[in-house]
Every structure is written in C-alpha cells, then in structure tokens.
Design an enzyme around this catalytic site. Structure first.
Site, PDB file in Angstrom:
ATOM      1  N   ASP A  21     -39.571  26.238  24.120  1.00 41.91           N
ATOM      2  CA  ASP A  21     -38.093  25.615  24.797  1.00 41.91           C
ATOM      3  C   ASP A  21     -37.774  26.646  25.746  1.00 41.91           C
ATOM      4  OD1 ASP A  21     -35.154  24.725  25.061  1.00 41.91           O
ATOM      5  OD2 ASP A  21     -35.727  23.451  23.345  1.00 41.91           O
TER       6      ASP A  21
ATOM      7  N   HIS B  50     -36.686  21.972  29.550  1.00 39.58           N
ATOM      8  CA  HIS B  50     -36.573  23.094  28.405  1.00 39.58           C
ATOM      9  C   HIS B  50     -37.798  23.971  28.457  1.00 39.58           C
ATOM     10  CE1 HIS B  50     -33.370  21.695  26.047  1.00 39.58           C
ATOM     11  NE2 HIS B  50     -33.474  20.393  26.294  1.00 39.58           N
TER      12      HIS B  50
ATOM     13  N   TRP C  94     -31.530  22.145  14.698  1.00 39.57           N
ATOM     14  CA  TRP C  94     -31.427  23.239  16.040  1.00 39.57           C
ATOM     15  C   TRP C  94     -30.916  24.699  15.784  1.00 39.57           C
ATOM     16  CZ3 TRP C  94     -34.517  20.971  19.479  1.00 39.57           C
ATOM     17  CH2 TRP C  94     -34.444  19.484  19.616  1.00 39.57           C
ATOM     18  N   THR C  95     -31.482  25.638  16.497  1.00 39.23           N
ATOM     19  CA  THR C  95     -31.042  26.924  15.902  1.00 39.23           C
ATOM     20  C   THR C  95     -30.402  27.561  16.877  1.00 39.23           C
ATOM     21  OG1 THR C  95     -33.407  27.563  16.415  1.00 39.23           O
ATOM     22  CG2 THR C  95     -32.993  26.784  14.410  1.00 39.23           C
ATOM     23  N   GLU C  96     -29.699  27.055  18.111  1.00 45.83           N
ATOM     24  CA  GLU C  96     -29.017  27.860  19.028  1.00 45.83           C
ATOM     25  C   GLU C  96     -28.038  28.847  18.390  1.00 45.83           C
ATOM     26  OE1 GLU C  96     -29.681  24.183  21.586  1.00 45.83           O
ATOM     27  OE2 GLU C  96     -29.721  24.709  19.313  1.00 45.83           O
TER      28      GLU C  96
ATOM     29  N   TYR D 196     -27.577  15.725  13.077  1.00 43.32           N
ATOM     30  CA  TYR D 196     -27.764  16.905  13.436  1.00 43.32           C
ATOM     31  C   TYR D 196     -27.057  18.108  12.535  1.00 43.32           C
ATOM     32  CZ  TYR D 196     -30.096  15.823  17.994  1.00 43.32           C
ATOM     33  OH  TYR D 196     -31.050  15.458  19.172  1.00 43.32           O
ATOM     34  N   PHE D 197     -27.829  18.807  12.143  1.00 46.24           N
ATOM     35  CA  PHE D 197     -27.276  19.965  11.120  1.00 46.24           C
ATOM     36  C   PHE D 197     -26.974  20.978  11.560  1.00 46.24           C
ATOM     37  CE2 PHE D 197     -29.781  17.780   7.045  1.00 46.24           C
ATOM     38  CZ  PHE D 197     -28.857  16.772   7.183  1.00 46.24           C
TER      39      PHE D 197
ATOM     40  N   TRP E 285     -31.692   9.984  20.307  1.00 49.08           N
ATOM     41  CA  TRP E 285     -30.631  10.738  19.539  1.00 49.08           C
ATOM     42  C   TRP E 285     -29.254  10.393  19.878  1.00 49.08           C
ATOM     43  CZ3 TRP E 285     -28.090  15.040  22.218  1.00 49.08           C
ATOM     44  CH2 TRP E 285     -28.393  15.051  23.385  1.00 49.08           C
TER      45      TRP E 285
ATOM     46  N   ASP F 142     -36.597  15.223  27.031  1.00 49.11           N
ATOM     47  CA  ASP F 142     -35.164  15.018  27.333  1.00 49.11           C
ATOM     48  C   ASP F 142     -34.637  16.218  28.258  1.00 49.11           C
ATOM     49  OD1 ASP F 142     -35.892  16.785  25.173  1.00 49.11           O
ATOM     50  OD2 ASP F 142     -33.746  16.949  24.660  1.00 49.11           O
ATOM     51  N   GLU F 143     -33.293  15.704  28.659  1.00 49.06           N
ATOM     52  CA  GLU F 143     -32.534  16.828  29.395  1.00 49.06           C
ATOM     53  C   GLU F 143     -33.164  17.629  30.436  1.00 49.06           C
ATOM     54  OE1 GLU F 143     -29.239  18.020  26.031  1.00 49.06           O
ATOM     55  OE2 GLU F 143     -30.888  19.187  25.825  1.00 49.06           O
TER      56      GLU F 143
END
Length: 515
Positions: free
Chosen positions: A177, A237, A455-457, A404-405, A380, A306-307
C-alpha cells in the site's frame, strides 16, 4: 437442545448418554487425514490432560472408546461439497464421516469446540447425538492489512489457528500500500530495502516478509485448509513502491517525503499512482506477480484496483498519449484498460484467477467500464456485488457497512475513529447476509461468499487488532457458514459467552463480548 458450537451446524440432534473425554482414548484415521487426527490428539491433550493414541486404519483399537474417521465421499451429495461432514456421537465412539479431507478437518474443529465446552462446564463428557454440517458459502475469509502496520509471523499463525477453528477458509493478505511494501521480491530489492520502512532513526518503523516466511505461512495455513490469497495493489495505493522506484511514477522524480516520513499513515494527501503510459510499469508489475505466484499456491491473485487518485493521469503526457493510443476517452477507461491488461496476465501467463476491488471498474467517469474477463469481483460498497453478478462475474461481498472491522464496535470508540467510519456493533455483523436482497434469484449462486476486512490504519498494535477482530470475527463465521434462517442473536450470545469463558477462541480471549 443444541450443541454449543460456533458456527452453528446445519442439522443436529442431542440424544441421551455421553462420550467421556476422561481416561484412555484412541483415534483411528486413514493416512489422508493423519495430520488432522494428530491436531485433534494435541488439542484433546491440551484441553483434558489425557493423551489419545493415534492408530492406523484397520488396526484393532487398544481402548474401549475411539474417535474413528471414515472417508465416505459417496455418501454425500454434490450439493454438500467437499467441506461437508457428519458426526455420530455414541457412549463408546465418535464416528467422523467426511466428503473429503477438508470435511474431516472441520469435523475436528467441531469436536474441539465440543470438548472445550464440556471441560468448561466440568462435565468432561460430550452429549451423544449427531451433527450433519456443510458451509453455506465456499468463500469464507478475512482480509488482513499488513501494509499499514506490520504483524510478526507468529501472530499471523495464531490468527490462522483462529480462522481454522471458526471454519474460515481464506486469508486475503494485503501486502502492499502507500505506507509500506511487505513482500520480498528478489528482482526488486529496493522494495524491501526502502519501501518496507518509514521514518528514520529511533522513529524508523516497518518490516517485510521474506519469501521463506511467506511460504511458511502458506504451508501452515494449507495444513488447516486455508488458502492465503496475496494482494498487490495497483494502479493506486502504491506510494511505497514509487518511493523505491520513482521512475514508475508519472513525474519520474523522487518522492519528497519530508519531515513527516511515512508516519502519517492515515493521510490521503499526496497519494500517487503507477504511470499508465510507461511500459516499464507493466514490466515491473509482471515481474512482481511472477515471484508472488511462485510463493503463494492459491489459484488466485488479488490485484487491487480501488481508489485511484483522480486527475493525475490526465495531467501526464504519457498517460494522455496512452488514452489516444488505445482509443480511450477518460481516466476511468484508462484504468479499465490497465486492470484488464494485468488481469489477463494473471490468467494467461500465471494461470491464476484475478480478483479486483471493483468500485472503479463498475462506475466510470462517464460510462460503465466493465470487468476483466474471468475475474472475481470483490465489492465493498453497497450494490457493487449485485452489479458485478449482473455483469456475469463471480463476486465476494465485503460490504463495508457490515464487514469492516476497523470500524468502531461501540459508541464510546467513535471519537477515536474518523467520522466517515460507521458504527459496526457485534449484532449488526451477525445480521449480515452476503447475498444482496435486491439480487435476482437466478444470479445468487454467483455470490461466492464474503470476507471481513481488518484494515490497520487505526490499529497500530496487536492488542488493538485483537480488540477490533474479536468477537466480531466469531459472529462473522456464522454469517458465512450457517443457514441464514437459523440465526438468532440472543441464542448466539449464549454460545459465545460459554466459549469465551472456556477460552475456546484464544485470540483476544481477555476481551468481553459485550463490554
């Protein structure tokens, strides 16, 4: 009465009598499931303190009580699939009938949960009865983002153990990413020398997985009937890759990281994309995928999609020339061409099925772009999986509002998250149906299943990860395995509470289900 199991089986019945876990016990299994039988023996010893003797098929059982495995594929219908199993529990025996090795493995996960519940209730006995079980969906997964924040191999193996116990069968591994590149690619050493790290001095942060470590994780997961699906992001990304190889960007100039370093992992400003007008970009990505395909044995490669940052390509002379050269009219159509090309490389050159996040492949700037032939569409946003199915694609429905956890589970946690994250409590996860309600009946088989996404942001350490995952991952397992019509949240909570007290789910076991 029902057995205390998560996910809930398709059919079950408890009868009088019980199978004792105390004392001497034999496990008889054919060679095809010897590893699974050994896992069962180890789990029972850990839970009960009693060792079970493993014996080969056809041998006489040295003990009065035996758990016996039988390969009975012919007794299962085509509709059951290779993951189906039957358990028959009698006072002196537990009989496992399975459609294949995966079914036998899931039967063992059921026995382990039954044993854990029995030990927790100080009974040491499993009630007699029978269970007939099979999954609702073939694709039952978790997406783990290791790019924003790095997790050690030992923790990932713990996570895989948890997935296996919950009968989940896919680990979608997000390895690249903007903030970091985690997969070793020998052809491009700067990816791990430079792109895997951010900051400097005492603030330097990062890490990567060697090809040997990735193969080890793949093998560990395969022994637990889990396929590891790697994701290499494109065309956006990709700032970390461009930091290491700036010649792949539109400008071709080195990235100015500045004093912020890569620590601003939630910042959306300054995101770039691979240049769609440079042939070297495709040589690079094909080289990366060649090595990744050599490490991961799953028949799939996730190639992102994506994005994409908007406006960059229309300012780039090379990208504008590519538009003209290929008869395209917009950035979105150029992205469609880009992803079609990479998906085609996956299929034709690597023999892998490509998977894409499809948000920008479905909704172009001025018209529908379309999906690459043979690709699996991962949606998504609401409506994406239904639209992909209508376009003829198989789809994985990861609607962010339900799966989305990284989203907060409790109102008290909302101030620690950006305002665009919706609240995702445990009960809402449990009520999710991966088959969109609006999707026509004839197209519903195109929904392969679902993945929860971690996701880990905003989850910088493993304690935060486990807090976000558990117990929502337990609820999600029932979403993708058990029949929709059999679900009852209050009854699920009773089973969850018992298993948490028993420590059945060790990942995040200290966390309350409701607090």
């Amino acid at each position: 009465m029902k057995y205390c199991l998560i996910p809930q089986p398709v059919q079950q019945e408890i009868r009088s009598g019980a199978f004792s876990l105390d004392g001497e016990l034999s496990i008889a299994a054919p060679a095809s499931v010897a590893g699974t039988a050994a896992m069962l023996a180890a789990a029972l010893r850990r839970l009960t303190g009693h060792a079970a003797i493993l014996i080969p098929p056809g041998s006489s059982t040295p003990h009065r009580r035996c758990i016996a495995f039988h390969e009975e594929a012919e007794r299962f219908s085509d509709g059951d699939g290779a993951e189906a199993y039957r358990l028959t529990i009698a006072p002196s025996s537990v009989t496992v009938e399975a459609a294949g090795p995966a079914g036998a493995f899931y039967a063992v996960q059921t026995i382990i949960q039954l044993a854990a519940a029995a030990v927790a209730q100080d009974r040491g006995q499993i009630p007699c009865g029978w269970i007939h079980d099979r999954p609702r969906f073939p694709w039952r997964g978790l997406m783990l983002d290791s790019a924003r924040h790095f997790q050690p191999v030992a923790w990932i193996k713990r996570l895989i153990d948890q997935l296996a116990l919950l009968k989940l069968n896919r680990l979608h591994w997000h390895l690249t990413d903007d903030q970091g590149w985690r997969a070793q690619v020998e052809r491009y050493p700067r990816l791990t020398q430079i792109a895997a790290w951010r900051g400097s001095g005492g603030d330097r942060y990062g890490g990567f997985y060697t090809q040997e470590q990735m193969r080890d994780i793949v093998a560990y997961a395969a022994a637990r009937h889990i396929q590891v699906v790697p994701e290499i992001e494109m065309p956006g990304h990709c700032n970390a890759a461009l930091y290491a190889y700036p010649e792949l960007s539109c400008s071709g100039k080195p990235l100015e990281v500045g004093d912020r370093g890569w620590s601003a992992y939630t910042d959306k400003v300054g995101r770039l994309a691979f240049c769609a007008g440079r042939e070297a970009v495709f040589e690079f990505l094909e080289g990366v995928l060649d090595e990744i395909a050599g490490v991961f044995d799953a028949p799939y490669l996730h190639i992102g999609g994506d994005e994409r940052p908007k406006g960059l390509w229309e300012q780039c002379p090379r990208c504008r020339a590519a538009l003209v050269r290929h008869g395209l009219r917009s950035e979105s159509e150029l992205q469609g061409w880009f992803m079609w090309r990479m998906a085609d490389y996956c299929r034709r050159s690597l023999g892998r099925t490509p998977i894409l996040w499809v948000d920008e492949m479905l909704w172009g700037d001025d018209r529908k772009v379309g999906l690459p032939a043979g690709a699996i569409a991962q949606g998504w946003h609401a409506g994406e999986s239904a639209q992909a199915a209508r376009l003829g694609a198989a789809t994985i429905n990861s609607n962010h509002e339900w799966t989305y956890f990284d989203y907060p589970a409790f109102e008290r946690d909302q101030p620690t998250r950006p305002d665009w994250m919706c609240l995702l409590p445990l009960e809402k996860v449990y009520q999710f149906d991966p088959v969109p309600a609006e999707l026509e009946e004839s197209l519903r088989p195109r929904v392969l299943g679902s993945e929860a996404a971690m996701w880990t942001e905003y989850t910088p350490n493993r304690a935060e990860l486990e807090k976000q995952l558990m117990p929502r991952l337990v609820a999600f397992s029932e979403v993708v395995w058990s029949p929709m019509e059999a679900r009852c949240f209050d009854e699920f909570m009773k089973r969850l509470t018992l298993h948490q007290g028993a420590g059945t789910f060790p990942l995040g076991r200290e966390l309350s289900a409701v607090a």
